[in-house]
Design an enzyme around this catalytic site. Structure first.
Site, PDB file in Angstrom:
ATOM      1  N   ASP A 334      -5.890  -1.540   3.531  1.00 17.13           N
ATOM      2  CA  ASP A 334      -6.784  -0.992   4.538  1.00 17.13           C
ATOM      3  C   ASP A 334      -6.029  -0.732   5.842  1.00 17.13           C
ATOM      4  OD1 ASP A 334      -9.680  -0.578   5.281  1.00 17.13           O
ATOM      5  OD2 ASP A 334      -9.167  -2.110   6.764  1.00 17.13           O
ATOM      6  N   GLU A 363      -3.920   3.170   3.297  1.00 18.07           N
ATOM      7  CA  GLU A 363      -4.927   4.042   3.904  1.00 18.07           C
ATOM      8  C   GLU A 363      -4.459   4.470   5.289  1.00 18.07           C
ATOM      9  OE1 GLU A 363      -9.553   3.924   5.524  1.00 18.07           O
ATOM     10  OE2 GLU A 363      -8.153   2.301   5.936  1.00 18.07           O
TER      11      GLU A 363
END
Ligand code: CA
Length: 617
Positions: A334, A363
């Site tokens: 993330d 990400e």
């Protein structure tokens, strides 16, 4: 007073469990993290975080062949002790005691060393041969209504509230692995499932409050290991969503952190600016960098300080612990840039060092390919930065996929946008290593992005199944789940996952004809994709879109796949002469979607708004 009572209770429990040997009890150990470790890692030292009242005044000793205490560090907070153990290759798996001694007292903690899993498949990472099914676990299926509410964790189940917990869990996913495998997917990426003991809005899982514990509303650590193991047996690897940038505000250590700089603190609240360019901007100001990297993501997610070497090691080991314990097929990291490039490089280097066949996808949510490409390892960067990251989410391609299908065709719009985006592949060290997608848990669902146009849906799914990279599809896409842009609505409940649901996506009961058609399309495309070497690792040649038709080829050795995306709402006669450089003397191809054989020596009559995926003889 309350504290004293709790201590007495823990003391009594500890006595029962046989943890304490000393009758003169003055301290207790509440946590040791990581809770166990393994023999045979490349990095033979392990850092233990020990937490307990007054433990900082104690010193550890170990009497176990092959294990030595390298050093011990007490922090400003007397309730912490960090120690480093060296695990020699000659150590044997088993339990041993760490004896903590101080002020005439001693506490013994039983620690365990395990043998590593010798099977290379245990931690084999996903590749472009895989197709990934993304699931928001709270919203997929409630396999165990008994765990919907857990005392002490906060938040409650209310399916009428888009932002509340809905009760989905790991059991619901395990029970539907056959369905997922049957659709042709070979990996699942679950939004985070670790404990989120937050008072409200915790269903998404991104506010970790215990890095070593699956949220009991999702199940147990053992349930997650079962999901990984059973998934592997069914050909579906597990990709774990990890967050090292922040934790939840109610993480246990926030009430009593080991030191001032454990998380980033500001005078007042400072939020990250999300200015992604700052990771590589040669002109970036220091204050801007600090606010981007050290600002908090949101008020209830403290920004962890990875410049603190104890925190950095804690986070690296946590990843290694889960990968080895579960047998993962990948990590989806993330908010990759928010923790800073230096730390992320070291995190990824350490993970890949221990698991050379592993895969990590970062990400980096920006439409700018230059920034996304910066993070992918394997090539020289302008500033000498060395990244070890194998894969990155292809947000730039995502940003044009649906818009290019929805827009009117024009000289610079429509399919040309999709075609033109691929020139940016020159920036990527490994374009085939990217993960491509039409939507995810953070954006309007692809069905709605496409204006609920079934023909465009077929083009989008065909594109994802045949373009370079590993495709990722969000759960429910296969049954045309719509959404607004509201997060709670995007992550809507999967039909049939709850008792009494009107429809069941797994059995097909209650689905509309169009939903069943979409499900069959996804099943056909992705099961075929499993077998197509040209799609996994072949070359790509694409032809400038003309008259609303985009044609490209994937080919490897003698195998050729011709993909035709016809956006026209009328029948279109596609002249194949233009593709002679790839087609050569090919005479016919078989469409894997509808099964028809098409003559390639004369124009192909294209059905309105459909795709062809032709395997060429
Ligand atoms: Ca449940």
């Amino acid at each position: 007073m309350i504290r004293f009572t709790r201590r007495r209770l823990l003391f009594a429990l500890a006595i029962c469990a046989g943890w304490l040997h000393s009758p003169g009890f003055a301290a207790e150990i509440e946590r040791v993290e990581p809770p166990n470790w393994w023999i045979g890692f490349h990095q033979s030292d392990v850092q233990l975080l020990v937490y307990g009242d007054g433990i900082g005044a104690f010193r550890p000793t170990v009497d176990y062949p092959g294990v030595t205490v390298l050093d011990t560090l007490a922090t400003a907070n007397p309730n912490y002790l960090f120690l480093r153990l060296r695990i020699g290759d000659d150590a044997e798996p088993g339990d041993f005691d760490i004896e903590f001694t101080g002020d005439g007292e001693s506490i013994t903690h039983r620690y365990r060393l395990d043998a590593r899993n010798p099977d290379p498949e245990h931690t084999r990472g996903f590749s472009p041969a895989d197709a990934i099914y993304l699931i928001t676990p709270d919203r997929f299926a409630n396999g165990d209504p008994g765990n919907d509410g857990i005392d002490g964790l906060g938040d409650v189940v209310d399916r009428n509230q888009p932002g509340a917990r809905h009760g989905g869990d790991l059991r619901g996913i395990i029970d539907r692995l056959d369905y997922i495998a049957g659709l042709g997917f070979t990996a699942v990426w679950l939004n985070p499932v670790l404990e989120n003991a937050m008072p409200a809005y915790s269903y998404h899982g991104y506010a970790t409050t215990d890095f070593y514990r699956v949220d009991p509303r999702m199940g147990s650590n053992e349930d997650l290991a079962e999901l990984a193991r059973v998934g592997r047996e069914k050909g579906v690897g597990l990709i774990m969503d990890m967050i090292v940038n922040h934790s939840g505000l109610h993480h246990w250590w926030m009430a009593d952190p080991p030191m001032d700089d454990w998380v980033h603190r500001w005078d007042g609240y400072v939020e990250t600016t999300h200015a992604k360019t700052l990771s590589l901007d040669p002109y970036g100001a220091e204050i801007d960098r600090r606010e981007f990297f050290d600002g908090w993501f949101v008020p209830d997610m403290p920004d962890l300080n990875q410049d603190n070497p104890l925190m950095a090691e804690y986070l690296i080991q946590n990843a290694i612990w889960w990968i080895e314990y579960l047998g993962l097929a990948g990590v989806r990291m993330d908010t990759y840039p928010y923790s800073g490039g230096e730390f992320m490089a070291e995190w990824t280097r350490r993970v890949m060092e221990e698991f050379p066949d592993f895969n990590v996808v970062g990400e980096e949510w920006t439409e700018n390919p230059l920034i996304v490409a910066y993070w992918q390892g394997g090539a020289y960067k302008h500033d000498g930065y060395q990244s070890w990251l194998p894969s990155v989410m292809d947000f730039p391609l995502n940003s044009v996929l649906a818009p290019s299908l929805v827009a009117e065709e024009s000289f610079s719009g429509g399919l040309n946008t999709l075609y033109s985006m691929l020139v940016n592949d020159v920036l990527y060290p490994d374009p085939g290593g990217l993960v491509i997608f039409g939507d995810n848990h953070d954006m309007m669902r692809i069905w709605s992005q496409l204006g609920e146009d079934y023909g465009l849906f077929e083009l989008a799914m065909t594109y994802l199944a045949t373009m370079r990279g590993a495709p990722q599809v969000y759960y429910g896409t296969e049954i045309l789940t719509p959404s607004s842009g509201d997060h709670g609505v995007i992550r809507s409940d999967f039909p049939g996952g709850w008792m009494g649901d009107a429809a069941d996506a797994v059995s097909g009961a209650g689905l509309t004809e169009r939903q069943l058609q979409a499900q069959a399309l996804v099943r056909t495309l992705f099961n075929w994709r499993k077998t197509s070497a040209p799609v996994h690792q072949g070359e790509l040649t694409h032809f400038l879109p003309k008259d609303g038709v985009y044609v490209y080829f994937r080919y490897l050795n003698d195998e050729r796949v011709m993909v035709v995306l016809n956006k026209n709402e009328d029948v279109y006669a596609l002249d194949t002469a233009r593709f002679e450089e790839v087609l050569g003397d090919a005479r016919s191809g078989v469409d894997i979607i509808r099964g028809a054989t098409h003559d390639l020596t004369s124009p192909i009559n294209l059905t309105p708004r459909t795709a062809l995926v032709l395997e060429i003889d």
